[in-house]
Design a protein around this motif. Structure first.
Motif, mmCIF file in Angstrom:
data_model
loop_
_atom_site.group_PDB
_atom_site.id
_atom_site.type_symbol
_atom_site.label_atom_id
_atom_site.label_comp_id
_atom_site.label_asym_id
_atom_site.label_seq_id
_atom_site.Cartn_x
_atom_site.Cartn_y
_atom_site.Cartn_z
ATOM 1 N N ASN A 125 -1.639 7.975 -6.853
ATOM 2 C CA ASN A 125 -2.696 8.980 -6.861
ATOM 3 C C ASN A 125 -4.017 8.439 -6.319
ATOM 4 O O ASN A 125 -5.065 9.064 -6.486
ATOM 5 C CB ASN A 125 -2.912 9.499 -8.291
ATOM 6 N N GLY A 126 -3.953 7.278 -5.694
ATOM 7 C CA GLY A 126 -5.165 6.658 -5.183
ATOM 8 C C GLY A 126 -5.870 7.490 -4.125
ATOM 9 O O GLY A 126 -5.221 8.143 -3.306
ATOM 10 N N LYS A 135 1.753 2.176 4.553
ATOM 11 C CA LYS A 135 1.909 3.416 3.789
ATOM 12 C C LYS A 135 0.714 3.760 2.896
ATOM 13 O O LYS A 135 0.829 4.622 2.017
ATOM 14 C CB LYS A 135 3.184 3.384 2.940
ATOM 15 N N CYS A 136 -0.425 3.106 3.112
ATOM 16 C CA CYS A 136 -1.620 3.453 2.335
ATOM 17 C C CYS A 136 -2.279 4.679 2.974
ATOM 18 O O CYS A 136 -3.219 4.574 3.769
ATOM 19 C CB CYS A 136 -2.582 2.272 2.278
ATOM 20 N N GLY A 137 -1.766 5.838 2.613
ATOM 21 C CA GLY A 137 -2.098 7.073 3.311
ATOM 22 C C GLY A 137 -3.522 7.558 3.155
ATOM 23 O O GLY A 137 -4.022 8.284 4.017
ATOM 24 N N ASP A 145 1.906 1.807 -3.901
ATOM 25 C CA ASP A 145 2.053 0.649 -4.778
ATOM 26 C C ASP A 145 2.734 -0.502 -4.055
ATOM 27 O O ASP A 145 2.940 -0.454 -2.835
ATOM 28 C CB ASP A 145 2.805 1.029 -6.059
ATOM 29 N N THR A 146 3.098 -1.539 -4.790
ATOM 30 C CA THR A 146 3.664 -2.741 -4.171
ATOM 31 C C THR A 146 5.060 -2.515 -3.598
ATOM 32 O O THR A 146 5.565 -3.358 -2.862
ATOM 33 C CB THR A 146 3.740 -3.899 -5.185
ATOM 34 N N LEU A 200 -3.772 -4.282 -6.020
ATOM 35 C CA LEU A 200 -4.572 -3.238 -6.660
ATOM 36 C C LEU A 200 -5.213 -2.328 -5.619
ATOM 37 O O LEU A 200 -5.214 -1.098 -5.773
ATOM 38 C CB LEU A 200 -5.654 -3.867 -7.531
ATOM 39 N N ILE A 201 -5.734 -2.918 -4.545
ATOM 40 C CA ILE A 201 -6.349 -2.106 -3.492
ATOM 41 C C ILE A 201 -5.327 -1.156 -2.884
ATOM 42 O O ILE A 201 -5.640 -0.003 -2.585
ATOM 43 C CB ILE A 201 -6.974 -3.011 -2.413
ATOM 44 N N ARG A 202 -4.094 -1.622 -2.705
ATOM 45 C CA ARG A 202 -3.026 -0.762 -2.192
ATOM 46 C C ARG A 202 -2.839 0.449 -3.111
ATOM 47 O O ARG A 202 -2.735 1.584 -2.644
ATOM 48 C CB ARG A 202 -1.710 -1.537 -2.085
ATOM 49 N N GLU A 203 -2.770 0.198 -4.417
ATOM 50 C CA GLU A 203 -2.625 1.314 -5.364
ATOM 51 C C GLU A 203 -3.756 2.312 -5.215
ATOM 52 O O GLU A 203 -3.542 3.532 -5.229
ATOM 53 C CB GLU A 203 -2.614 0.775 -6.799
ATOM 54 N N MET A 204 -4.967 1.785 -5.062
ATOM 55 C CA MET A 204 -6.140 2.642 -4.941
ATOM 56 C C MET A 204 -6.126 3.416 -3.626
ATOM 57 O O MET A 204 -6.741 4.475 -3.509
ATOM 58 C CB MET A 204 -7.411 1.795 -5.033
#
Length: 210
Positions: free
Chosen positions: A106-107, A146-148, A99-100, A91-95
């Protein structure tokens, strides 16, 4: 205003002070009490005001029950207290923008404070690399790959290992290595700007590909 919202708002004020003193970033977005989204259940408690969120988890893997889908992409500052596993990291990755599977979301999560969190085994956070997490006290490989949108992160002091590509291709601009770190995996900080805490740290991890 209900008694719960009064208590929750007071709690957030105190916790936000802790967030920033523990290394959270500076978010200039005004906090609007009308945007409160507070949840309390058997899994823990969350207080969300504007773009800042504070979560205290009582049950590992249950972060998604405390941050609803309609607010998760609005949060820029997040502090977590309690045990978290791969499902929570998903979930934190999405935010934080991925995503996985590494696809962009859009996080908008910019600042993540895990100082009072514990990374424990279990759950799935990145389907493309690994399915099940079995190591405690480790920033797992590809954890924030990739958590930009993620620019700052504060890790728990008990973290001992940083896995390969853990923060690579993320938006991280600065990072402090916890004192207990024993190993850093290959290219853990590849393609993200990284500032070592001290020259001594550079000497301790000379093989890290920045």
């Amino acid at each position: 205003m209900s008694r719960f919202r009064l208590v929750a708002t007071a709690l957030l004020v105190a916790l936000c002070a802790g967030f920033y003193s523990c290394g959270g970033g500076n978010d200039e977005t005004p906090l609007n009490n009308d945007d409160n989204s507070n949840i309390s259940n058997e899994n823990g408690n969350s207080v969300i005001v504007g773009t800042t969120a504070m979560v205290q988890l009582k049950k590992v893997g249950a972060l998604s029950t405390l941050i609803s889908d309609n607010v998760k992409f609005n949060i820029t500052n997040l502090r977590i207290i309690g045990d978290i596993n791969g499902d929570d990291i998903a979930l934190i990755r999405e935010m934080a923008g991925a995503d996985t599977k590494g696809n962009e979301t859009n996080g908008k999560l910019t600042n993540l404070n895990l100082l009072n969190a514990n990374l424990v085994s279990g759950g799935t956070y990145y389907n493309g690399i690994t399915q099940d997490i079995f190591l405690n006290n480790e920033l797992w490989q590809y954890m924030f790959y990739k958590c930009g949108s993620l620019t700052t992160i504060v890790l728990p002091n008990n973290i001992e290992h940083i896995g390969a590509f853990a923060l690579s291709h993320s938006g991280i601009t600065s990072f402090t290595i916890p004192n207990n770190i024993q190993t850093i995996g290959s290219e853990a900080f590849y393609m993200c700007i990284y500032n070592h805490r001290t020259t001594k740290t550079n000497q301790k991890y000379p093989s890290v590909n920045l």
